[in-house]
Design a protein around this motif. Structure first.
Motif, PDB file in Angstrom:
ATOM      1  N   VAL A  18      59.847 168.016   4.130  1.00  0.00           N
ATOM      2  CA  VAL A  18      59.241 166.900   3.397  1.00  0.00           C
ATOM      3  C   VAL A  18      60.175 165.696   3.368  1.00  0.00           C
ATOM      4  O   VAL A  18      59.771 164.557   3.639  1.00  0.00           O
ATOM      5  CB  VAL A  18      58.873 167.324   1.961  1.00  0.00           C
ATOM      6  N   ARG A  19      61.443 165.937   3.055  1.00  0.00           N
ATOM      7  CA  ARG A  19      62.394 164.824   2.960  1.00  0.00           C
ATOM      8  C   ARG A  19      62.599 164.147   4.312  1.00  0.00           C
ATOM      9  O   ARG A  19      62.632 162.914   4.410  1.00  0.00           O
ATOM     10  CB  ARG A  19      63.731 165.324   2.398  1.00  0.00           C
ATOM     11  N   ALA A  20      62.729 164.940   5.374  1.00  0.00           N
ATOM     12  CA  ALA A  20      62.909 164.359   6.706  1.00  0.00           C
ATOM     13  C   ALA A  20      61.661 163.609   7.151  1.00  0.00           C
ATOM     14  O   ALA A  20      61.756 162.535   7.769  1.00  0.00           O
ATOM     15  CB  ALA A  20      63.255 165.457   7.715  1.00  0.00           C
ATOM     16  N   GLY A  21      60.495 164.154   6.829  1.00  0.00           N
ATOM     17  CA  GLY A  21      59.245 163.485   7.174  1.00  0.00           C
ATOM     18  C   GLY A  21      59.103 162.145   6.476  1.00  0.00           C
ATOM     19  O   GLY A  21      58.712 161.142   7.089  1.00  0.00           O
ATOM     20  N   LEU A  22      59.437 162.100   5.189  1.00  0.00           N
ATOM     21  CA  LEU A  22      59.359 160.849   4.446  1.00  0.00           C
ATOM     22  C   LEU A  22      60.380 159.830   4.950  1.00  0.00           C
ATOM     23  O   LEU A  22      60.085 158.633   5.036  1.00  0.00           O
ATOM     24  CB  LEU A  22      59.575 161.117   2.951  1.00  0.00           C
ATOM     25  N   ALA A  23      61.585 160.293   5.275  1.00  0.00           N
ATOM     26  CA  ALA A  23      62.605 159.387   5.804  1.00  0.00           C
ATOM     27  C   ALA A  23      62.168 158.788   7.136  1.00  0.00           C
ATOM     28  O   ALA A  23      62.347 157.584   7.388  1.00  0.00           O
ATOM     29  CB  ALA A  23      63.932 160.120   5.967  1.00  0.00           C
ATOM     30  N   THR A  24      61.561 159.614   7.995  1.00  0.00           N
ATOM     31  CA  THR A  24      61.086 159.134   9.288  1.00  0.00           C
ATOM     32  C   THR A  24      59.940 158.149   9.111  1.00  0.00           C
ATOM     33  O   THR A  24      59.885 157.099   9.768  1.00  0.00           O
ATOM     34  CB  THR A  24      60.623 160.317  10.161  1.00  0.00           C
ATOM     35  N   LEU A  25      59.019 158.472   8.212  1.00  0.00           N
ATOM     36  CA  LEU A  25      57.889 157.582   7.934  1.00  0.00           C
ATOM     37  C   LEU A  25      58.365 156.248   7.369  1.00  0.00           C
ATOM     38  O   LEU A  25      57.861 155.178   7.742  1.00  0.00           O
ATOM     39  CB  LEU A  25      56.932 158.258   6.951  1.00  0.00           C
ATOM     40  N   TYR A  26      59.348 156.283   6.493  1.00  0.00           N
ATOM     41  CA  TYR A  26      59.902 155.060   5.910  1.00  0.00           C
ATOM     42  C   TYR A  26      60.515 154.177   6.988  1.00  0.00           C
ATOM     43  O   TYR A  26      60.260 152.964   7.046  1.00  0.00           O
ATOM     44  CB  TYR A  26      60.950 155.435   4.868  1.00  0.00           C
ATOM     45  N   ALA A  27      61.318 154.762   7.879  1.00  0.00           N
ATOM     46  CA  ALA A  27      61.953 153.979   8.945  1.00  0.00           C
ATOM     47  C   ALA A  27      60.914 153.391   9.889  1.00  0.00           C
ATOM     48  O   ALA A  27      61.031 152.232  10.312  1.00  0.00           O
ATOM     49  CB  ALA A  27      62.947 154.849   9.711  1.00  0.00           C
ATOM     50  N   ALA A  28      59.872 154.176  10.204  1.00  0.00           N
ATOM     51  CA  ALA A  28      58.816 153.666  11.083  1.00  0.00           C
ATOM     52  C   ALA A  28      58.056 152.527  10.407  1.00  0.00           C
ATOM     53  O   ALA A  28      57.701 151.529  11.053  1.00  0.00           O
ATOM     54  CB  ALA A  28      57.865 154.799  11.459  1.00  0.00           C
ATOM     55  N   LEU A  54      68.179 140.158  11.556  1.00  0.00           N
ATOM     56  CA  LEU A  54      68.444 140.817  12.831  1.00  0.00           C
ATOM     57  C   LEU A  54      69.288 142.075  12.628  1.00  0.00           C
ATOM     58  O   LEU A  54      69.086 143.089  13.301  1.00  0.00           O
ATOM     59  CB  LEU A  54      69.160 139.851  13.778  1.00  0.00           C
ATOM     60  N   THR A  55      70.207 142.030  11.667  1.00  0.00           N
ATOM     61  CA  THR A  55      70.971 143.230  11.317  1.00  0.00           C
ATOM     62  C   THR A  55      70.037 144.340  10.863  1.00  0.00           C
ATOM     63  O   THR A  55      70.137 145.492  11.309  1.00  0.00           O
ATOM     64  CB  THR A  55      71.979 142.920  10.190  1.00  0.00           C
ATOM     65  N   SER A  56      69.109 143.998   9.987  1.00  0.00           N
ATOM     66  CA  SER A  56      68.164 144.987   9.468  1.00  0.00           C
ATOM     67  C   SER A  56      67.286 145.542  10.572  1.00  0.00           C
ATOM     68  O   SER A  56      66.988 146.745  10.607  1.00  0.00           O
ATOM     69  CB  SER A  56      67.294 144.349   8.383  1.00  0.00           C
ATOM     70  N   SER A  57      66.850 144.683  11.496  1.00  0.00           N
ATOM     71  CA  SER A  57      65.999 145.138  12.588  1.00  0.00           C
ATOM     72  C   SER A  57      66.739 146.084  13.522  1.00  0.00           C
ATOM     73  O   SER A  57      66.188 147.097  13.978  1.00  0.00           O
ATOM     74  CB  SER A  57      65.479 143.923  13.369  1.00  0.00           C
ATOM     75  N   MET A  58      68.015 145.798  13.795  1.00  0.00           N
ATOM     76  CA  MET A  58      68.796 146.620  14.730  1.00  0.00           C
ATOM     77  C   MET A  58      69.095 148.013  14.168  1.00  0.00           C
ATOM     78  O   MET A  58      69.247 148.968  14.933  1.00  0.00           O
ATOM     79  CB  MET A  58      70.112 145.925  15.068  1.00  0.00           C
ATOM     80  N   ILE A  59      69.183 148.143  12.856  1.00  0.00           N
ATOM     81  CA  ILE A  59      69.536 149.437  12.268  1.00  0.00           C
ATOM     82  C   ILE A  59      68.353 150.390  12.232  1.00  0.00           C
ATOM     83  O   ILE A  59      68.531 151.607  12.040  1.00  0.00           O
ATOM     84  CB  ILE A  59      70.096 149.252  10.831  1.00  0.00           C
ATOM     85  N   LEU A  60      67.135 149.876  12.440  1.00  0.00           N
ATOM     86  CA  LEU A  60      65.954 150.717  12.276  1.00  0.00           C
ATOM     87  C   LEU A  60      65.886 151.843  13.305  1.00  0.00           C
ATOM     88  O   LEU A  60      65.477 152.956  12.982  1.00  0.00           O
ATOM     89  CB  LEU A  60      64.685 149.858  12.332  1.00  0.00           C
ATOM     90  N   LEU A  61      66.268 151.568  14.553  1.00  0.00           N
ATOM     91  CA  LEU A  61      66.236 152.635  15.563  1.00  0.00           C
ATOM     92  C   LEU A  61      67.200 153.769  15.237  1.00  0.00           C
ATOM     93  O   LEU A  61      66.802 154.943  15.266  1.00  0.00           O
ATOM     94  CB  LEU A  61      66.529 152.056  16.951  1.00  0.00           C
ATOM     95  N   PRO A  62      68.473 153.489  14.896  1.00  0.00           N
ATOM     96  CA  PRO A  62      69.359 154.595  14.505  1.00  0.00           C
ATOM     97  C   PRO A  62      68.837 155.391  13.313  1.00  0.00           C
ATOM     98  O   PRO A  62      68.916 156.626  13.310  1.00  0.00           O
ATOM     99  CB  PRO A  62      70.675 153.879  14.155  1.00  0.00           C
ATOM    100  N   TYR A  63      68.294 154.705  12.296  1.00  0.00           N
ATOM    101  CA  TYR A  63      67.760 155.416  11.136  1.00  0.00           C
ATOM    102  C   TYR A  63      66.537 156.245  11.510  1.00  0.00           C
ATOM    103  O   TYR A  63      66.366 157.380  11.050  1.00  0.00           O
ATOM    104  CB  TYR A  63      67.393 154.430  10.030  1.00  0.00           C
TER     105      TYR A  63
END
Length: 475
Positions: A399-409, A362-371
């Protein structure tokens, strides 16, 4: 608000905040949590994905610290600047809840560790365990009330102290490593014959998120940094050091015990691995190291939780009373609310089947929106050119921001529907704080888009409550 000079943190202290936030309960449970779902190959792929994704996120925090130095409090400030008041509030609420849930997992694991010697504590979620943990919560509470500077100094000392037993573990386990055992474990071995590699990797994703939570520690404390440039550097240094420790602990364990044996270990499972190499004293050694580590991380996360509420209140997205400070400069009302929520979650663990695993996921799930919102904000800046000079290249940041966003999604998918819905049970009622903040300042509560988002969050929360009531969702 301008901070007095004695409150400013140098690079080593900021780096210690990152390391201290990340190295907590998770690293001590890696052999068992990975052993339950995957073999060595799946673990390597999982760490490659998590390492690359989190490295992109670390670069995002570094970029945002440089492009938007006026934004303090990290994840909250970025979400609000990029997407408006309500998404920014949700990011602050989510991150605050993450800190509280993480602290609950720490108390559960401490009492589970003691449960090996004192059966009254069980797996960390008995009445005796909750009672003793409650005493610890309020002891830390009054320590922090004495001042952020003193608490941060203690965190730096504890961070150094808890890395030492992990390094000693790695040395002994490296000498006890057996290539033939590692070879058997590489593809999963007995018990995972029917599990595909994709399923194995997916099963580890929320675990990898949990152990990296805290990577934003320096960013959240950016208002205390002596130099803004130290924020990004502290994030990268802390991330790279912790990544090496996480990978080594996981992979070396596959060379000591067969995967089914790793999966059946009691947490903290690092204790069982070291005991298999050096004997019973290894379990005691790791258990002591875990308690030091977890108490240090608990201090870090309590500081971070109160800081997020305080900063959100200063930026007028939380009720104004949360911005109150005591004579030591501590946001004491935010701290009280934080520890009351931790106490509530701790009581809930009495009814959970696997309290530590529930808190972890649940901790991991909650952090996904902020990331996700942080990565998306960096992507938005790179696309629009805001914060960049006209002649300045943006391709690398894009590129870095796109990959970070894709990873979080992607992590939202990997985490599964159950924990996404459970997170909405927290986001929906927590939105009352946003309504109070908007009304006390005479503002329209929601824009039309924000109202639609709130209704979606509320509908998901209702669905989750229905699932819990009918037994379709179990905790």
């Amino acid at each position: 608000m301008t901070q007095p000079e004695q409150q400013k943190f140098a690079l080593p202290t900021l780096t210690a905040m990152v390391v201290g936030s990340m190295v907590g309960a998770g690293i001590f449970s890696l052999p068992q949590t990975f052993g339950r779902v995957t073999g060595g190959l799946g673990a390597l792929i999982a760490w490659a994905i998590a390492g690359a994704g989190m490295l992109m996120l670390a670069f995002v925090f570094q970029t945002l610290a440089r492009r938007k130095p006026e934004l303090d409090a990290g994840v909250y400030a970025y979400a609000k600047a990029g997407f408006g008041n309500y998404p920014g509030f949700l990011s602050a609420l989510g991150y605050w809840t993450v800190c509280c849930l993480g602290n609950v997992s720490y108390w559960v694991l401490i009492k589970s560790t003691l449960g090996a010697l004192f059966p009254i504590f069980g797996d960390g979620n008995t009445v005796a365990a909750v009672a003793l943990s409650s005493v610890g919560i309020w002891l830390f509470h009054f320590l922090i009330l004495r001042g952020v500077k003193q608490a941060a100094f203690i965190n730096t000392v504890v961070t150094v102290a808890k890395i030492i037993p992990i390094l000693i573990f790695l040395i002994f386990v490296a000498f006890g490593f057996k290539a033939d055992i590692f070879a058997v474990n590489f593809y999963g071995g007995p018990g995972l014959e029917g599990a595909g590699l994709f399923a194995q990797v997916r099963g580890t994703m929320l675990v990898t998120v949990f152990v990296f939570v805290g990577i934003e520690g320096a960013s959240v404390y950016s208002r205390y940094a002596r130099q803004r440039s130290d924020v990004g550097l502290a994030t990268l240094l802390g991330f790279l050091g912790v990544l090496c420790l996480l990978v080594l602990v996981t992979m070396l364990s596959y060379g000591v015990m067969l995967r089914p044996d790793l999966a059946s270990l009691r947490n903290p499972s690092m204790a069982g691995v070291l005991a298999a190499v050096v004997g019973p004293w290894g379990a005691v050694f790791v258990s002591v190291g875990l308690i030091v580590s977890v108490l240090g991380a608990y201090l870090s996360w309590s500081l971070l939780a109160a800081e997020v509420l305080f900063s959100a209140a200063k930026k007028e997205s939380m009720p104004a009373f949360l911005a109150a400070e005591n004579r030591n400069g501590v946001p004491f009302i935010a701290l009280w609310l934080t520890n009351l929520l931790i106490q509530l979650f701790l009581i809930v663990t009495l009814f959970a089947q696997e309290a530590f695993l529930l808190a972890l996921k649940l901790t991991s799930s909650m952090i996904l929106l902020p990331y996700l919102l942080t990565g998306a904000y960096a992507l938005k800046l790179a696309l629009s050119g805001e914060g960049y000079r006209p002649d300045e290249g943006r391709r690398g940041d894009l590129v870095r921001a796109g990959l970070a966003t894709l990873y979080a999604a992607g992590l939202v998918y990997a985490g599964g529907l159950k924990f996404l819905l459970l997170s909405l049970v927290i986001y929906a009622p927590g939105s009352v704080l946003f309504v109070i903040a908007q009304r006390e300042r005479g503002r329209q509560v929601f824009t039309p888009v924000e109202l639609g988002l709130f209704m979606a969050v509320g509908a998901g929360a209702v669905l989750a409550v229905f699932g819990l009531a009918t037994g379709r969702i179990a905790i």
